[in-house]
Design a protein around this motif. Structure first.
Motif, PDB file in Angstrom:
ATOM      1  N   GLN A 244     -49.599   5.600  23.907  1.00 36.94           N
ATOM      2  CA  GLN A 244     -49.297   7.000  24.362  1.00 36.94           C
ATOM      3  C   GLN A 244     -48.109   6.999  24.990  1.00 36.94           C
ATOM      4  N   PRO A 245     -48.214   6.387  26.353  1.00 38.23           N
ATOM      5  CA  PRO A 245     -46.971   6.217  27.365  1.00 38.23           C
ATOM      6  C   PRO A 245     -45.870   5.999  26.749  1.00 38.23           C
ATOM      7  N   PHE A 246     -46.169   4.719  25.804  1.00 39.95           N
ATOM      8  CA  PHE A 246     -44.853   4.145  25.277  1.00 39.95           C
ATOM      9  C   PHE A 246     -44.143   5.421  24.382  1.00 39.95           C
ATOM     10  N   VAL A 247     -44.909   6.043  23.283  1.00 35.53           N
ATOM     11  CA  VAL A 247     -44.392   6.998  22.512  1.00 35.53           C
ATOM     12  C   VAL A 247     -43.650   8.292  23.462  1.00 35.53           C
ATOM     13  N   ASN A 248     -44.463   8.421  24.366  1.00 37.95           N
ATOM     14  CA  ASN A 248     -44.001   9.421  25.372  1.00 37.95           C
ATOM     15  C   ASN A 248     -42.689   9.005  25.944  1.00 37.95           C
ATOM     16  N   ARG A 249     -42.540   7.952  26.253  1.00 42.42           N
ATOM     17  CA  ARG A 249     -41.229   7.350  26.891  1.00 42.42           C
ATOM     18  C   ARG A 249     -40.240   7.267  25.768  1.00 42.42           C
ATOM     19  N   LEU A 250     -40.342   7.124  24.716  1.00 37.83           N
ATOM     20  CA  LEU A 250     -39.311   7.062  23.522  1.00 37.83           C
ATOM     21  C   LEU A 250     -38.710   8.394  23.389  1.00 37.83           C
ATOM     22  N   ALA A 251     -39.696   9.304  23.350  1.00 38.66           N
ATOM     23  CA  ALA A 251     -39.500  10.626  23.086  1.00 38.66           C
ATOM     24  C   ALA A 251     -38.597  11.362  24.096  1.00 38.66           C
ATOM     25  N   ASN A 252     -39.147  11.035  25.440  1.00 37.24           N
ATOM     26  CA  ASN A 252     -38.442  11.553  26.477  1.00 37.24           C
ATOM     27  C   ASN A 252     -37.122  11.017  26.824  1.00 37.24           C
ATOM     28  N   THR A 253     -36.938   9.709  26.429  1.00 32.94           N
ATOM     29  CA  THR A 253     -35.458   9.041  26.828  1.00 32.94           C
ATOM     30  C   THR A 253     -34.661   9.254  25.916  1.00 32.94           C
ATOM     31  N   PHE A 254     -35.041   9.638  24.536  1.00 31.97           N
ATOM     32  CA  PHE A 254     -34.139   9.984  23.482  1.00 31.97           C
ATOM     33  C   PHE A 254     -34.494  11.403  22.961  1.00 31.97           C
ATOM     34  N   PRO A 255     -34.319  12.413  23.699  1.00 28.35           N
ATOM     35  CA  PRO A 255     -34.642  13.947  23.096  1.00 28.35           C
ATOM     36  C   PRO A 255     -33.938  14.362  22.159  1.00 28.35           C
ATOM     37  N   THR A 256     -32.699  13.866  21.783  1.00 24.83           N
ATOM     38  CA  THR A 256     -31.994  14.477  20.779  1.00 24.83           C
ATOM     39  C   THR A 256     -31.856  13.537  19.429  1.00 24.83           C
ATOM     40  N   THR A 257     -32.679  12.639  19.523  1.00 34.09           N
ATOM     41  CA  THR A 257     -32.969  11.681  18.355  1.00 34.09           C
ATOM     42  C   THR A 257     -34.168  11.814  17.784  1.00 34.09           C
ATOM     43  N   VAL A 266     -50.228   3.302  15.799  1.00 29.65           N
ATOM     44  CA  VAL A 266     -50.214   4.505  15.699  1.00 29.65           C
ATOM     45  C   VAL A 266     -50.731   5.308  14.299  1.00 29.65           C
ATOM     46  N   VAL A 267     -50.680   4.792  13.479  1.00 27.07           N
ATOM     47  CA  VAL A 267     -51.396   5.365  12.189  1.00 27.07           C
ATOM     48  C   VAL A 267     -52.782   5.458  12.279  1.00 27.07           C
ATOM     49  N   GLY A 268     -53.248   6.760  12.048  1.00 27.06           N
ATOM     50  CA  GLY A 268     -54.792   6.865  12.151  1.00 27.06           C
ATOM     51  C   GLY A 268     -55.420   6.923  13.425  1.00 27.06           C
ATOM     52  N   GLN A 269     -54.508   6.684  14.621  1.00 28.07           N
ATOM     53  CA  GLN A 269     -55.081   6.954  16.001  1.00 28.07           C
ATOM     54  C   GLN A 269     -54.590   8.221  16.496  1.00 28.07           C
ATOM     55  N   ASP A 270     -55.383   8.255  17.641  1.00 28.85           N
ATOM     56  CA  ASP A 270     -55.301   9.931  18.282  1.00 28.85           C
ATOM     57  C   ASP A 270     -54.029   9.687  19.149  1.00 28.85           C
ATOM     58  N   ILE A 271     -52.991   9.903  18.288  1.00 28.32           N
ATOM     59  CA  ILE A 271     -51.780   9.981  19.271  1.00 28.32           C
ATOM     60  C   ILE A 271     -51.251  11.422  19.276  1.00 28.32           C
ATOM     61  N   ASN A 276     -39.977  15.530  18.974  1.00 26.72           N
ATOM     62  CA  ASN A 276     -38.975  14.839  18.113  1.00 26.72           C
ATOM     63  C   ASN A 276     -39.494  13.369  17.559  1.00 26.72           C
ATOM     64  N   THR A 277     -40.818  13.293  17.320  1.00 24.51           N
ATOM     65  CA  THR A 277     -41.549  12.254  16.994  1.00 24.51           C
ATOM     66  C   THR A 277     -42.117  12.457  15.804  1.00 24.51           C
ATOM     67  N   ILE A 278     -42.185  11.476  14.963  1.00 24.88           N
ATOM     68  CA  ILE A 278     -42.971  11.669  13.556  1.00 24.88           C
ATOM     69  C   ILE A 278     -43.702  10.317  13.259  1.00 24.88           C
ATOM     70  N   ILE A 279     -45.021  10.182  12.630  1.00 14.88           N
ATOM     71  CA  ILE A 279     -45.710   8.999  12.827  1.00 14.88           C
ATOM     72  C   ILE A 279     -45.782   9.148  11.181  1.00 14.88           C
ATOM     73  N   ILE A 280     -45.346   8.015  10.515  1.00 13.70           N
ATOM     74  CA  ILE A 280     -45.393   7.795   9.041  1.00 13.70           C
ATOM     75  C   ILE A 280     -46.516   6.735   8.857  1.00 13.70           C
ATOM     76  N   ASN A 281     -47.201   7.298   7.561  1.00 20.97           N
ATOM     77  CA  ASN A 281     -48.274   6.307   6.990  1.00 20.97           C
ATOM     78  C   ASN A 281     -47.863   5.448   5.702  1.00 20.97           C
ATOM     79  N   GLN A 282     -47.076   5.933   5.056  1.00 18.05           N
ATOM     80  CA  GLN A 282     -46.632   5.314   3.775  1.00 18.05           C
ATOM     81  C   GLN A 282     -45.131   5.048   3.543  1.00 18.05           C
ATOM     82  N   ILE A 283     -44.701   4.204   3.172  1.00 20.49           N
ATOM     83  CA  ILE A 283     -43.525   3.527   3.028  1.00 20.49           C
ATOM     84  C   ILE A 283     -42.645   4.742   2.228  1.00 20.49           C
ATOM     85  N   ASN A 284     -43.321   5.688   1.211  1.00 26.85           N
ATOM     86  CA  ASN A 284     -42.667   6.565   0.508  1.00 26.85           C
ATOM     87  C   ASN A 284     -41.942   7.618   1.699  1.00 26.85           C
TER      88      ASN A 284
END
Length: 292
Positions: A244-257, A266-271, A276-284
């Protein structure tokens, strides 16, 4: 030689453990060893035989007929079917056997035939991904040796790199810019490589930074390229309490991306996903984003 439990054989072949025990007693199709506590364990030859039997049964062979076949005859019948009829479950069985035998020649034959019929992208999505998922549990539990796992994943990795090199360059004037990386300490690259292929094939630009990238270097590359998307796969790192801290760091460091994440951590976890962040489960899901 690797050892397997009856549940391992069930998971890999799709044949119920109860059925396997009956066949073992009635037809002697398996030759288990026994531990000091009288628990059955099975070897590579047993697993290959069960996989072959499963394939033949799916094509109408009776178990009583299969049990009479010598190992060479059994292998010959399976090869005939695999060569004539390309369908996803059969090919996954065949890939598993090529891994157990560490047969590059068999691997090449299977992959080439499937790419010819289904195309590269469908082969990876419908055959290679389910195959890797199938062996994942056995790898974690130690039922498959490191040499076998490294052998097959490196062959798959080489195939994806070759496909990327062979892509026809497409103009990406109207496409988006994606930066792909794995965090420091992460070396599971197959998903990232295939994402590279998917994104490029949709006329987008990719800045590929590869494995085990320190965060400071990600920041440096970001300032240079200003990507629209950052994509990463979190399989084994960061540690659970650091995700979770890593996800937050990515989002905060690159707020316009837009940050796209996938992987076991991350998939199926309580994240909690920042805006500005999206977690994807399938390659589709990645295909949809890259196509837009």
């Amino acid at each position: 030689m690797s050892t397997y439990s009856i549940r391992d054989l069930e998971q890999l072949s799709g044949i119920k453990a109860h059925t396997l025990r009956i066949w073992e007693q009635r037809y002697a199709i398996l030759t288990p060893e026994r531990t000091d506590t009288n628990i059955r364990t099975y070897g590579d030859d047993d697993l290959k035989r069960v996989l072959n039997i499963s394939l033949l049964k799916d094509h109408g062979y009776k178990i009583s007929e299969i049990a009479k076949l010598a190992s060479e005859e059994l292998n010959s019948e399976v090869i005939k079917i695999s060569d004539k009829q390309l369908n996803y479950p059969d090919q996954i069985h065949s890939l598993t056997i090529s891994m157990l035998d560490m047969s590059e020649e068999r691997f090449e034959k299977i992959i080439s035939a499937n790419i010819l019929q289904f195309g590269f992208e469908n082969t990876i999505i419908h055959i290679v991904y389910p195959f890797l998922s199938r062996i994942g549990t056995l790898w974690v539990t130690g039922s498959i040796g490191p040499a076998q796992e490294h052998f097959i994943t490196n062959l798959i990795r080489q195939k994806i790199i070759a496909a990327i090199d062979g892509q026809v360059s497409k103009p990406y004037a109207n496409g988006k810019k994606y930066m792909l990386f794995l965090p420091e300490g992460e070396f599971h690259e197959i998903n990232l490589l295939f994402a590279n292929y998917i994104i490029r094939s949709r006329a987008n630009k990719v800045i590929y930074l590869g494995q085990s990238l320190p965060f400071s270097e990600l920041m440096f590359a970001y300032k240079l390229h200003q990507p629209d998307y950052i994509f990463t796969v979190l399989t084994s790192v960061p540690a659970n309490h650091e995700v979770q801290p890593f996800v937050n760091r990515l989002a905060n460091t690159f707020p316009t991306t837009q940050v796209i994440l996938t992987g076991y951590q991350v998939v199926g976890q309580d994240i909690d996903s920042p805006d500005n962040t999206i977690i994807i489960n399938q390659i589709n899901e990645l295909i949809r984003i890259a196509s837009n």
